[in-house]
Design an enzyme around this catalytic site. Structure first.
Site, PDB file in Angstrom:
ATOM      1  N   GLU A 144       0.831  -1.210   0.000  1.00 10.91           N
ATOM      2  CA  GLU A 144       0.000   0.000   0.000  1.00 10.91           C
ATOM      3  C   GLU A 144       0.862   1.255   0.000  1.00 10.91           C
ATOM      4  OE1 GLU A 144      -3.730  -1.691   2.729  1.00 10.91           O
ATOM      5  OE2 GLU A 144      -1.999  -0.772   3.704  1.00 10.91           O
ATOM      6  N   THR A 164      -6.176   0.208   2.772  1.00 12.85           N
ATOM      7  CA  THR A 164      -7.304  -0.392   2.093  1.00 12.85           C
ATOM      8  C   THR A 164      -8.353  -0.805   3.112  1.00 12.85           C
ATOM      9  OG1 THR A 164      -6.216  -2.542   2.148  1.00 12.85           O
ATOM     10  CG2 THR A 164      -5.903  -1.209   0.167  1.00 12.85           C
ATOM     11  N   LYS A 198     -14.665  -1.210   6.489  1.00 13.63           N
ATOM     12  CA  LYS A 198     -14.126  -2.057   7.563  1.00 13.63           C
ATOM     13  C   LYS A 198     -12.634  -2.228   7.326  1.00 13.63           C
ATOM     14  CE  LYS A 198     -14.617  -7.050   8.561  1.00 13.63           C
ATOM     15  NZ  LYS A 198     -13.403  -7.620   7.962  1.00 13.63           N
ATOM     16  N   ASP A 199     -11.831  -1.935   8.356  1.00 16.73           N
ATOM     17  CA  ASP A 199     -10.377  -2.104   8.196  1.00 16.73           C
ATOM     18  C   ASP A 199      -9.801  -2.784   9.429  1.00 16.73           C
ATOM     19  OD1 ASP A 199     -10.094  -0.243  10.225  1.00 16.73           O
ATOM     20  OD2 ASP A 199      -8.614   0.975   9.156  1.00 16.73           O
ATOM     21  N   MET A 200      -8.458  -2.753   9.556  1.00 19.38           N
ATOM     22  CA  MET A 200      -7.816  -3.439  10.679  1.00 19.38           C
ATOM     23  C   MET A 200      -6.918  -2.525  11.509  1.00 19.38           C
ATOM     24  SD  MET A 200      -6.982  -7.046   8.684  1.00 19.38           S
ATOM     25  CE  MET A 200      -6.301  -7.865  10.115  1.00 19.38           C
ATOM     26  N   GLU A 201      -6.976  -1.211  11.265  1.00 13.82           N
ATOM     27  CA  GLU A 201      -6.097  -0.288  12.000  1.00 13.82           C
ATOM     28  C   GLU A 201      -6.754   1.020  12.442  1.00 13.82           C
ATOM     29  OE1 GLU A 201      -5.028  -1.385   8.854  1.00 13.82           O
ATOM     30  OE2 GLU A 201      -3.737  -3.011   9.577  1.00 13.82           O
ATOM     31  N   ASP A 255     -12.463  -4.703  -1.521  1.00 14.88           N
ATOM     32  CA  ASP A 255     -13.372  -5.848  -1.563  1.00 14.88           C
ATOM     33  C   ASP A 255     -14.715  -5.467  -0.967  1.00 14.88           C
ATOM     34  OD1 ASP A 255     -11.173  -6.186   0.753  1.00 14.88           O
ATOM     35  OD2 ASP A 255     -13.135  -6.768   1.524  1.00 14.88           O
TER      36      ASP A 255
HETATM   37  N1  ADE Z   1      -8.687  -4.362   4.321  1.00 17.47           N
HETATM   38  C1  ADE Z   1      -9.070  -4.590   3.062  1.00 17.47           C
HETATM   39  N2  ADE Z   1     -10.204  -5.323   3.025  1.00 17.47           N
HETATM   40  C2  ADE Z   1     -10.553  -5.559   4.315  1.00 17.47           C
HETATM   41  C3  ADE Z   1     -11.615  -6.256   4.945  1.00 17.47           C
HETATM   42  N3  ADE Z   1     -12.556  -6.861   4.232  1.00 17.47           N
HETATM   43  N4  ADE Z   1     -11.632  -6.303   6.288  1.00 17.47           N
HETATM   44  C4  ADE Z   1     -10.672  -5.699   7.005  1.00 17.47           C
HETATM   45  N5  ADE Z   1      -9.653  -5.027   6.478  1.00 17.47           N
HETATM   46  C5  ADE Z   1      -9.600  -4.952   5.139  1.00 17.47           C
END
Ligand code: ADE
Length: 269
Positions: free
Chosen positions: A38, A118, A201-204, A227
């Site tokens: 990224e 992302t 929705k992400d992870m950070e 996605d």
């Molecule tokens: N980053 C990219 N796509 C993601 C998803 N579906 N969930 C969490 N983080 C993401």
């Protein structure tokens, strides 16, 4: 007698052109990103250079990396949690994001944080692959503590720094962001995401927001959709298939944000 010429400060401490910009103008921007894939388009676009070990602001044992450089009136630091020491993959997720953000803000004292990356998007809430969002709110969806008040602490919902002029002038989509440590989504997470009213929705994100609030540093969240979570494709596949093309869009968007903020004050955003 004679006086010695003043020694030049080391490169990382030299005032950059930002010092010459108008009073109160944004000078130092910290970009926090989770994945090398990224970040590389931005590193290349701005010719950012990796900080050498002797200039490291991070603990010796940490895999965290920093690239820096200048753009217009801005000094840019781009930090990443780097590769996991055991598995060699990007250290995605909230734990390393909050730690690298903490260490970076403490050492670099940025005027503004940009968390770029992302995200998964919900088509029911208007997201499509390739869309770039600025998050109006962040919250967690995998911290379930069903005890009064701890439940709300777990969700940790907060408004982000409002940047109405960035939204308006750069034509980003706006939506709420929900953060968790999983790429997939179990039914309990889904329930929380719906309750968080999230479009992406992400992870950070929420982890970066937590640290930004500790330092009262404004933070904006630029998230490009790789996605569709409520679509019919398996998330890992769709994510990996779109990662390169969507990351190119993310670079264009972050560049637009940097162009916009250069020479402006926080209150102009
Ligand atoms: N980053 C990219 N796509 C993601 C998803 N579906 N969930 C969490 N983080 C993401």
């Amino acid at each position: 007698g004679f006086s010695l010429p003043a020694m030049a400060p080391p490169p990382s401490e030299q005032p950059d052109s930002a010092a010459a910009a108008g009073a109160g103008a944004i000078s130092r921007v910290l970009i926090v990103m989770a994945m090398e894939t990224e970040a590389m388009p931005l590193v290349n676009r701005f010719n950012l250079v990796e900080a050498p070990a002797r200039e490291s602001i991070f603990p010796k044992g940490a895999s965290w990396t920093r690239y820096y450089g200048g753009h217009k009136d801005l000094h840019i630091d781009l930090v990443m949690p780097g590769k996991d020491a055991v598995f060699g993959v990007d250290s995605v997720g909230t734990v390393s994001a909050s730690l690298v953000t903490y260490a970076s803000v403490e050492a670099l004292k940025p005027d503004l944080i940009i968390n770029a990356g992302t995200a998964g998007g919900f088509k029911a809430k208007g997201a499509s692959v390739g869309d770039v969002f600025i998050a109006s709110d962040v919250a967690f969806h995998d911290r379930r503590i069903p005890i009064p008040v701890f439940d709300m602490y777990g969700v940790g919902a907060r408004k982000t720094f409002a940047a109405p002029n960035i939204l308006k002038e750069l034509n980003f989509k706006a939506g709420k962001l929900s953060t968790g440590d999983s790429l997939d989504m179990c039914p309990q997470d889904e329930e929380m995401i719906v309750s968080n009213d999230a479009t992406i929705k992400d992870m950070e994100g929420a982890a970066v927001a937590y640290v930004a609030d500790i330092f009262s540093t404004p933070a904006i969240f630029v998230k490009a959709v790789t996605d569709i979570v409520d679509g019919d494709k398996p998330t890992p596949e769709e994510f990996l298939n779109n990662l390169i093309s969507v990351t190119a869009r993310l670079e264009v968007s972050v560049t637009k944000v940097l162009d916009f903020i250069s020479g402006k004050r926080i209150s102009d955003l």
